[in-house]
Enzyme design. Sequence first.
Site, PDB file in Angstrom:
ATOM      1  N   GLU A 120     -44.974  39.438 -13.325  1.00  0.00           N
ATOM      2  CA  GLU A 120     -45.361  40.555 -12.012  1.00  0.00           C
ATOM      3  C   GLU A 120     -46.102  41.207 -13.974  1.00  0.00           C
ATOM      4  OE1 GLU A 120     -42.803  39.793  -8.348  1.00  0.00           O
ATOM      5  OE2 GLU A 120     -42.373  41.205 -10.265  1.00  0.00           O
ATOM      6  N   HIS A 242     -44.930  52.966  -5.401  1.00  0.00           N
ATOM      7  CA  HIS A 242     -45.887  51.288  -5.601  1.00  0.00           C
ATOM      8  C   HIS A 242     -47.018  51.828  -5.526  1.00  0.00           C
ATOM      9  CE1 HIS A 242     -46.453  47.001  -5.316  1.00  0.00           C
ATOM     10  NE2 HIS A 242     -44.757  46.179  -5.919  1.00  0.00           N
ATOM     11  N   ARG A 288     -46.435  49.164 -13.160  1.00  0.00           N
ATOM     12  CA  ARG A 288     -46.773  49.403 -11.890  1.00  0.00           C
ATOM     13  C   ARG A 288     -47.306  51.255 -12.312  1.00  0.00           C
ATOM     14  NH1 ARG A 288     -41.818  47.731  -8.712  1.00  0.00           N
ATOM     15  NH2 ARG A 288     -42.326  46.353  -8.060  1.00  0.00           N
ATOM     16  N   HIS A 349     -41.659  54.134  -3.813  1.00  0.00           N
ATOM     17  CA  HIS A 349     -41.216  52.881  -3.420  1.00  0.00           C
ATOM     18  C   HIS A 349     -39.657  52.651  -4.122  1.00  0.00           C
ATOM     19  CE1 HIS A 349     -40.801  48.765  -3.418  1.00  0.00           C
ATOM     20  NE2 HIS A 349     -40.740  48.529  -4.882  1.00  0.00           N
ATOM     21  N   ARG A 384     -39.568  52.010 -14.410  1.00  0.00           N
ATOM     22  CA  ARG A 384     -38.992  50.763 -13.361  1.00  0.00           C
ATOM     23  C   ARG A 384     -40.140  49.531 -13.820  1.00  0.00           C
ATOM     24  NH1 ARG A 384     -38.220  46.979  -9.095  1.00  0.00           N
ATOM     25  NH2 ARG A 384     -38.949  48.091  -7.671  1.00  0.00           N
TER      26      ARG A 384
END
Length: 544
Positions: A120, A242, A288, A349, A384
């Site tokens: 990811e 997100h 992100r 998110h 994060r």
Amino acid sequence: MNEQENAPSQDYDVLVIGSGAAGLTLALHLAKRHRVALLSKQRLQDGSTWFAQGGIAAVLDELDSVDAHVADTLDAGAGLCHPDAVRFTVENSRNAIQWLIDEGVDFTREDSGEYHLTKEGGHSHRRIIHSADATGRAVHSTLIEQVRNTPNIDCFEHHIALDLIRQPDANTGRFRCAGCYVYNKTNEQVEVFQGRAVVLATGGASKAYLYTSNPDGASGDGIAMAWRAGCRVANMEFNQFHPTCLYHPKAKSMLITEALRGEGAQLKLPSGQRFMHRFDKREELAPRDIVARAIDHEMKRLGADCLYLDISHKDAQFVREHFPTVYKKCLEYGFDITKEPIPVVPAAHYTCGGVMVDEHGRTDLDQLYAIGETTFTGLHGANRLASNSLLECLVYGRSAALHIEQTIGKVTPPRPALAWDASRVTDSDEDVVISHNWDELRRFMWDFVGIVRTRKRLLRAQHRVKLLQQEIREFYANYRITSDLIELRNLAVVSELIIRSALDRRESRGLHYSLDYQGLRELAMDTILVPENFAGQQQFIEPT
């Protein structure tokens, strides 16, 4: 509210508030020797864990390393991660995954029988272990089944925590947490739960925003309760948006997992052109915050309602096998992701800040622990890294349980708490005030405290949240409480903390991007807010 007579209470060794991965992990680790009460504001499965799609980051491959995972986390955190917290979490990742496997979680395997690991955004290796694209459900359902079959754990669904109970402890000369006032949604009464240790595992606060990937319960309850009880909070300005949630009027909060981009999905403009190469050399696999800002920028530049995520160039069978949940849910809304792109928008998110804790989950208030998204551990920094969230729940859930196990024998049971006094309140015939304030709060948070911020917008939001809090206080003082009022009260507190933190950070770092302060300060510092009744400094003097 005023409390008067002593109240009958539910007494346990440990009171766990929250039924996600963190709370269930801690409860299961303690239940062999201790009686545990597990409170859930809705059903056990209604928290954010159930809806997590992507997976859990862990060092499981021989080509990967703890140092590489640590480095990726530090890089994503934009200089604000605490290296000791990051290393502590990553070093315990393999054991955390093995515990889940031992509990019965069925992770996806390769044809060879090895566990399939995906990649990811922000990760330099394939290290995301998953259960197809419904990892949260696989983990959560397994842990719920174990909890329901454990005799020492009593589950109380549809019970929403209201406020923590503080008591002076003559043995230490300090205040301690002795339990919690709890609103039973079934009988609409306030009950008292007490324990020698109390654990907040209530999740984050993304419901403060108009558009969110989170379920309805993500109202920052634990953060607000801890703040009112005298605990510090940190880095509340870092709200992770997100990049890809399904854009559809009926989809509400459907997240499109980052793992699609990990397997080659491309972000495109309405014209079909790709654009991420203009923002970051990692393109769709950038962290992100970068991807969300890029989408936000292009939507505003073009005046577009949404952009598109396209994986239709991949083999259709591969897509259906690896992303069955996303494929099925999108099909319900009329999109065949094997043939056409998915309309997407960013949405709130994850709450990267929270209640300050140490590696054992201890807060500033004695006998009060906090774990999971409710907390600030130092792991996430200013942004994060994908799939570190469930890992944090597992690692800190176990660590807090071990500390409670080692120390609870020396903790005396709390004194009986005072009863909740509702004698001077009446039933409201103006609940429209709650719904109106709820909508207003979430809208100005989205408009003024969103992905891109300015000082002028933040000051407007601060002014409005103070007015709302005054209305909420008056309503709370005069009318019987409801679950909606409890959540609105908590969201207003958390929103104020987010705004105050954002105003304090005069730079652009990670998830906090300000048009007024676009550069980085030379020294990276956490934003720490201290309540007036700070528990870390308050000493109780026993009367002579």
